[in-house]
Motif scaffolding. Structure first.
Motif, short mmCIF file in Angstrom:
data_model
loop_
_atom_site.label_atom_id
_atom_site.label_comp_id
_atom_site.label_asym_id
_atom_site.label_seq_id
_atom_site.Cartn_x
_atom_site.Cartn_y
_atom_site.Cartn_z
N ALA A 16 -3.15 -1.01 7.37
CA ALA A 16 -3.74 0.30 7.07
C ALA A 16 -3.11 0.86 5.80
O ALA A 16 -1.89 0.79 5.63
N VAL A 17 -3.94 1.41 4.93
CA VAL A 17 -3.46 2.05 3.71
C VAL A 17 -3.68 3.54 3.89
O VAL A 17 -4.82 4.00 4.02
N LEU A 18 -2.58 4.29 3.93
CA LEU A 18 -2.63 5.71 4.27
C LEU A 18 -2.33 6.58 3.05
O LEU A 18 -1.49 6.22 2.22
N PRO A 19 -2.95 7.75 2.98
CA PRO A 19 -2.65 8.66 1.88
C PRO A 19 -1.27 9.33 2.03
O PRO A 19 -0.66 9.72 1.05
N ALA A 20 -0.80 9.43 3.27
CA ALA A 20 0.50 10.07 3.53
C ALA A 20 1.07 9.50 4.84
O ALA A 20 0.33 8.90 5.63
N VAL A 21 2.34 9.73 5.05
CA VAL A 21 2.99 9.27 6.29
C VAL A 21 2.37 10.00 7.47
O VAL A 21 2.06 11.19 7.39
N ARG A 22 2.19 9.28 8.56
CA ARG A 22 1.69 9.89 9.79
C ARG A 22 2.57 9.39 10.94
O ARG A 22 3.21 8.35 10.84
N ALA A 23 2.59 10.15 11.99
CA ALA A 23 3.35 9.74 13.18
C ALA A 23 2.64 8.54 13.81
O ALA A 23 1.42 8.52 13.94
N ALA A 24 3.41 7.55 14.18
CA ALA A 24 2.86 6.36 14.81
C ALA A 24 2.97 6.49 16.32
O ALA A 24 3.99 6.94 16.84
N ALA A 25 1.90 6.12 17.02
CA ALA A 25 1.90 6.20 18.48
C ALA A 25 0.99 5.12 19.05
O ALA A 25 0.06 4.66 18.39
N VAL A 26 1.28 4.73 20.28
CA VAL A 26 0.43 3.78 21.01
C VAL A 26 -0.34 4.60 22.03
O VAL A 26 0.25 5.14 22.98
N VAL A 27 -1.65 4.72 21.83
CA VAL A 27 -2.49 5.52 22.73
C VAL A 27 -3.77 4.77 23.03
O VAL A 27 -4.31 4.08 22.16
N SER A 33 3.92 -13.26 -4.64
CA SER A 33 2.48 -12.97 -4.67
C SER A 33 2.18 -11.69 -3.89
O SER A 33 2.99 -11.28 -3.04
N PRO A 34 1.03 -11.06 -4.14
CA PRO A 34 0.66 -9.87 -3.37
C PRO A 34 0.60 -10.14 -1.86
O PRO A 34 1.05 -9.32 -1.06
N ARG A 35 0.09 -11.30 -1.47
CA ARG A 35 0.01 -11.65 -0.05
C ARG A 35 1.40 -11.69 0.57
O ARG A 35 1.63 -11.16 1.66
N GLU A 36 2.35 -12.27 -0.14
CA GLU A 36 3.71 -12.36 0.38
C GLU A 36 4.39 -11.00 0.41
O GLU A 36 5.21 -10.73 1.29
N ARG A 37 4.05 -10.12 -0.52
CA ARG A 37 4.61 -8.76 -0.52
C ARG A 37 4.12 -8.00 0.71
O ARG A 37 4.89 -7.30 1.37
N VAL A 38 2.84 -8.15 1.04
CA VAL A 38 2.29 -7.49 2.23
C VAL A 38 2.90 -8.11 3.48
O VAL A 38 3.27 -7.41 4.41
N ALA A 52 -4.89 -7.68 -0.72
CA ALA A 52 -4.01 -8.36 0.24
C ALA A 52 -3.82 -7.52 1.50
O ALA A 52 -3.83 -8.04 2.62
N ALA A 53 -3.67 -6.21 1.34
CA ALA A 53 -3.55 -5.32 2.51
C ALA A 53 -4.82 -5.34 3.33
O ALA A 53 -4.79 -5.42 4.56
#
Length: 148
Positions: free
Chosen positions: A107-118, A71-76, A100-101
Motif C-alpha cells: 500500500a502506498v499511503l499519503p500519510a502514516v495511519r494506525a495499523a490494525a487487524v479488523v 533494484s526497485p523490486r529488492e528495495r520494496v 514495484a510497490a
C-alpha cells in the motif's frame, strides 16, 4: 483459499492486549475474522493453517526512505522483510519504485495511519519474535516474506 494464521499471541493493534492461542482468518485480500484458534477452526472448517511462533499483528507502515538495494523490486522487498506492508508516497518517488510497490500489493499511503487487524480490513499482517525480528509478512492476504 481461506487461511488461518495462528500464533502464540495475536494483537489487533500493537498497543492492544495480546490474545493468546488465537489467530486471524484471511480470505483473499481481507481479514475474515480474528479470535481464539478453536473458534476459527470451528467457523472455517477445512481452512489451510499456518502456525507462527511469536506475535502476529498488523503489518507496519514503513515511514522513511526505502532501504538501498540494487533494484526497485529488492528495495520494496527489503521493506517487507521488516514487517511493513505499506510505505509513504514520498518514499516511492520514481515510476520504477511505484511499479514495484504496486506489483507486490504494498500500500502506498499519503500519510502514516494506525495499523490494525479488523474483520473486513485489508489482510496486512506481520509476525515478530521476542527480539523484534520479523519472521513473516502477509501483504493483502499473500505471504510475501518468511524468514527461514
Amino acid at each position: 483459499m481461506l487461511t488461518l494464521h495462528l500464533a502464540d499471541a495475536v494483537r489487533t493493534a500493537w498497543d492492544a492486549a495480546p490474545l493468546t492461542g488465537a489467530g486471524v482468518a484471511v480470505e483473499g485480500t481481507r481479514v475474515a475474522a480474528v479470535g481464539p484458534a478453536a473458534e476459527l477452526r470451528q467457523r472455517f472448517p477445512g481452512a489451510r493453517e499456518r502456525h507462527w511462533p511469536g506475535v502476529l499483528g498488523p503489518a507496519r507502515v514503513h515511514e522513511g526512505p526505502l532501504p538501498e538495494a540494487p533494484s526497485p523490486r529488492e528495495r520494496v522487498h527489503a521493506v517487507l522483510k521488516l514487517g511493513a506492508a505499506a510505505v509513504l508516497a514520498a518514499a516511492v518517488d520514481t515510476p520504477d519504485l511505484r511499479d514495484a510497490a504496486r506489483r507486490t500489493d504494498v500500500a502506498v499511503l499519503p500519510a502514516v495511519r494506525a495499523a490494525a487487524v479488523v474483520p473486513g480490513g485489508r489482510a496486512d499482517l506481520a509476525v515478530f519474535d521476542a527480539d523484534g525480528t520479523c519472521l513473516a509478512t502477509v501483504c493483502a492476504g499473500r505471504l510475501v516474506h518468511r524468514r527461514r
